[in-house]
Write a protein that holds these residues in place. Sequence first.
Motif, PDB file in Angstrom:
ATOM      1  N   LEU A 688       0.838  -1.213   0.000  1.00 35.59           N
ATOM      2  CA  LEU A 688       0.000   0.000   0.000  1.00 35.59           C
ATOM      3  C   LEU A 688       0.861   1.247   0.000  1.00 35.59           C
ATOM      4  O   LEU A 688       0.626   2.184  -0.778  1.00 35.59           O
ATOM      5  N   SER A 689       1.865   1.278   0.852  1.00 38.05           N
ATOM      6  CA  SER A 689       2.665   2.501   1.015  1.00 38.05           C
ATOM      7  C   SER A 689       3.506   2.814  -0.208  1.00 38.05           C
ATOM      8  O   SER A 689       3.808   3.975  -0.472  1.00 38.05           O
ATOM      9  N   GLN A 690       3.902   1.792  -0.973  1.00 42.67           N
ATOM     10  CA  GLN A 690       4.766   2.008  -2.124  1.00 42.67           C
ATOM     11  C   GLN A 690       3.996   2.120  -3.438  1.00 42.67           C
ATOM     12  O   GLN A 690       4.593   2.198  -4.502  1.00 42.67           O
ATOM     13  N   SER A 691       2.666   2.154  -3.358  1.00 46.89           N
ATOM     14  CA  SER A 691       1.869   2.121  -4.584  1.00 46.89           C
ATOM     15  C   SER A 691       1.472   3.506  -5.083  1.00 46.89           C
ATOM     16  O   SER A 691       0.715   3.597  -6.048  1.00 46.89           O
ATOM     17  N   ASN A 692       1.942   4.542  -4.409  1.00 52.99           N
ATOM     18  CA  ASN A 692       1.562   5.907  -4.801  1.00 52.99           C
ATOM     19  C   ASN A 692       0.051   6.118  -4.781  1.00 52.99           C
ATOM     20  O   ASN A 692      -0.498   6.876  -5.596  1.00 52.99           O
ATOM     21  N   GLY A 693      -0.605   5.440  -3.863  1.00 55.80           N
ATOM     22  CA  GLY A 693      -2.043   5.600  -3.713  1.00 55.80           C
ATOM     23  C   GLY A 693      -2.876   4.826  -4.717  1.00 55.80           C
ATOM     24  O   GLY A 693      -4.103   4.899  -4.676  1.00 55.80           O
ATOM     25  N   LEU A 694      -2.234   4.069  -5.615  1.00 55.69           N
ATOM     26  CA  LEU A 694      -2.972   3.346  -6.644  1.00 55.69           C
ATOM     27  C   LEU A 694      -3.558   2.033  -6.137  1.00 55.69           C
ATOM     28  O   LEU A 694      -4.486   1.495  -6.734  1.00 55.69           O
ATOM     29  N   ILE A 695      -2.980   1.513  -5.071  1.00 57.21           N
ATOM     30  CA  ILE A 695      -3.485   0.280  -4.474  1.00 57.21           C
ATOM     31  C   ILE A 695      -4.084   0.624  -3.119  1.00 57.21           C
ATOM     32  O   ILE A 695      -3.393   1.169  -2.247  1.00 57.21           O
ATOM     33  N   THR A 696      -5.350   0.361  -2.950  1.00 57.24           N
ATOM     34  CA  THR A 696      -6.043   0.712  -1.710  1.00 57.24           C
ATOM     35  C   THR A 696      -6.574  -0.535  -1.021  1.00 57.24           C
ATOM     36  O   THR A 696      -6.884  -1.539  -1.655  1.00 57.24           O
ATOM     37  N   GLN A 697      -6.651  -0.444   0.286  1.00 56.12           N
ATOM     38  CA  GLN A 697      -7.179  -1.536   1.088  1.00 56.12           C
ATOM     39  C   GLN A 697      -8.705  -1.566   0.978  1.00 56.12           C
ATOM     40  O   GLN A 697      -9.353  -0.535   0.801  1.00 56.12           O
ATOM     41  N   GLY A 698      -9.280  -2.741   1.091  1.00 60.81           N
ATOM     42  CA  GLY A 698     -10.734  -2.875   1.052  1.00 60.81           C
ATOM     43  C   GLY A 698     -11.250  -3.784   2.139  1.00 60.81           C
ATOM     44  O   GLY A 698     -10.513  -4.222   3.025  1.00 60.81           O
ATOM     45  N   TYR A 699     -12.547  -4.033   2.124  1.00 59.62           N
ATOM     46  CA  TYR A 699     -13.208  -4.994   2.996  1.00 59.62           C
ATOM     47  C   TYR A 699     -13.082  -4.650   4.476  1.00 59.62           C
ATOM     48  O   TYR A 699     -13.150  -5.530   5.330  1.00 59.62           O
ATOM     49  N   GLY A 700     -12.883  -3.368   4.781  1.00 58.36           N
ATOM     50  CA  GLY A 700     -12.843  -2.946   6.168  1.00 58.36           C
ATOM     51  C   GLY A 700     -11.518  -3.141   6.866  1.00 58.36           C
ATOM     52  O   GLY A 700     -11.394  -2.841   8.060  1.00 58.36           O
ATOM     53  N   HIS A 701     -10.512  -3.656   6.172  1.00 57.47           N
ATOM     54  CA  HIS A 701      -9.209  -3.843   6.792  1.00 57.47           C
ATOM     55  C   HIS A 701      -8.475  -2.506   6.914  1.00 57.47           C
ATOM     56  O   HIS A 701      -8.679  -1.589   6.115  1.00 57.47           O
ATOM     57  N   ALA A 702      -7.607  -2.413   7.893  1.00 55.12           N
ATOM     58  CA  ALA A 702      -6.822  -1.195   8.103  1.00 55.12           C
ATOM     59  C   ALA A 702      -5.860  -0.983   6.936  1.00 55.12           C
ATOM     60  O   ALA A 702      -5.511  -1.918   6.209  1.00 55.12           O
ATOM     61  N   SER A 703      -5.402   0.256   6.782  1.00 51.64           N
ATOM     62  CA  SER A 703      -4.479   0.592   5.699  1.00 51.64           C
ATOM     63  C   SER A 703      -3.032   0.695   6.162  1.00 51.64           C
ATOM     64  O   SER A 703      -2.136   0.950   5.358  1.00 51.64           O
ATOM     65  N   GLN A 704      -2.827   0.533   7.455  1.00 54.99           N
ATOM     66  CA  GLN A 704      -1.441   0.563   7.958  1.00 54.99           C
ATOM     67  C   GLN A 704      -1.358  -0.174   9.288  1.00 54.99           C
ATOM     68  O   GLN A 704      -2.367  -0.516   9.869  1.00 54.99           O
TER      69      GLN A 704
END
Length: 704
Positions: A688-704
């Motif tokens: 997620l952190s290295q994707s320049n915002g292009l890859i986002t977390q889904g399904y209610g999981h945390a992003s970090q």
Amino acid sequence: MKKLLILLGVISFLITSCEDDYLDVTAPSNVDEDFVFASPADAQKVMNGIYDLWYDLDRRMYYDTEVVGSDSERHPENYSAQQRHIPEGLFASEFDIDYGSSKDTWTECYQIINRCNIMIESIEAKEEYQNDVAAGEPSPWTQVYGEAVAARATCYKLLVRYFGDVPYFNYAIRTTAQTDSLGLSSRDLIYDSEIEALQAAALLMYRLGENNINAERFSGTYADAVIGRMAFDAAGYQLRRTDFDYGSVTFDQIGVENGTWQAKYVRRSDWQRYMELAKTHYLNVVNNPGSARLIENDDRGEGYNNPFQRNFQYLMDLEVSPESIYESGYTRGFNSDFPYSFGRPSGGGGSNAYPTKNYGQARIYASFYYGDFVPEDKRRDVTACVTANSGAASERLIDFSPGSREKGGLALNKLDEARFADPYIAAQRRSGCNWQQLRMADVMLDLAYASAATGDEATAKTYLTQVRSRAFDAEDQTEFVTNYVNALSGNALLDAIAFERKLELAGEGKTRWDMTLYGDMPERIVALRDRQIAMVNGLKTDGFYTFPETGVTISSYIWTKFVDIKDIDPTLNLLTTETPDGLVPSDPTYPVLVPGWRGTSDLWTDYISTLPSDEVNLAIRGLYEYIDPDGTLAAQLEAEGYQRSPWGINMIENESHYTSDIFKGYPDSYYASGEPPRYIMPIPSETLSQSNGLITQGYGHASQ
């Protein structure tokens, strides 16, 4: 068993360090690639390096969720004992997005994908390969090319299963700059692209048995099966994000959308097109299987009559099974988590025990064992065991108290280190037993389901009948096969095929994904929990519970004693014996012959001779019938030396473990309101952190 050798100097260019979370991007020069792929044999050495990585690929997620998270399979420990029970139980609480098993699976799949892409591009540039493609016949070049395509497709199949929509690329990543624009791709694009690539490659691959291709390598037979599986997956129900653009694809939905974690449980509206494609390629497998076949006859001679068990005995004899379409090959003395995690447990130590420790990660629900298998089904005793190996060449009764080894409830019995042709006692997890990842019965039942779903009930019944027939003796065929199958149609036929897969594949990690794809995961979760509750309540109230579907009874207590089976029959080996037809509890041999497929290894004669003769095998009464602890029969058994032993009572004493903790992340209230099941794993934080915002977390999981 033949194993794949690796020449490290040849494949070192593919074993590069990661400069990104999930991609190997350091690549060789074109000169290096030309050298490595100078011949098909050199390319095969590189593919062998991929197979070496494959030994561990998916093992951890399989261990954590697939083989312990269905309505037949469960874990042995208390829910709170292991973090892995959170995703297995559909996330009753939030979860570390960098959990080791899911993160490693993500990383390893993408490493293999990129290495396959490098191979594919390099081989495509070869004039020799191009000439072979033009000739239209399989060759060593087209075979190794197809193996790389099949490996890549299988990795994407796993990624979609565990993570949903994921980054997709079918070209070699050689610099980190190439990853800067990678975002999430729709699983629909992934399925379509990989199916198309594999369709072209499969035509020029050898079938199993051709050109010395066995089931430890990807064959054209396997490639057709993967196409069928990916098409079947594309047709099935899955959890989809509502914050993701699936383009023009429309869906049929079950239940409601979950607004909190923005997901819905759906299948494509044009699912039948994919199911027809699955049927086509599964038919390619069964009509042109090469050397693969369903084992329908037991060839071991007098005293053997269980073709279902014969398949697993090949694995324990360290031979490739003729039923296998793919086995991941392991080397004795070096590795094998089978049967340590997925076989009959042992209380032995880590080395020099009879047999060594077998943990028993995957267990079987008592309600499945007692309530789904009719007593005539030859698969029941092969699938689940009621005794463990002590580790000192004797039997020990399984304990329903949470734990491992002999504790944790009914365990798997398809693999048993005591049943090896040459048992390996030097060290645990070193048996050399292969992981049979795909076998013919699996494909046939998928084919049956795809056929029934698309209206071809004749074909569906043909393959359902073929698989089910070998589970019953000749005298039981009319009742349990012919009349049973002939009465099925419509949804009842689909349900029966799903049920047959549950019976046939229990303990092989297939049922959880089946539950998902069929769209009945919610109702099967609730039905399982209700059934377990009814069983526990019956044990509490009456001391027993009789399952209405089979008429088989589980009791709070059973009666056991150690016996010397040689006093009964000097030639008897319980490991290779199944229950004789018509045997009744009053028969004096019943307590040692029921259930079948247990005991200890006769090859440990020297060790066994140091034990008292009455401490090797268990005689059991009351396993399938209620014996009143205060009654005449109990008194008679105790006078004969039997001891009353805890059985179902230990489920009462651990009630939540066997009832409310089941799929804890999907309570009855979710089912009542139509909530979708959340089985998707989180994407790792570094991606997620290295994707320049292009890859986002889904399904209610945390992003970090």
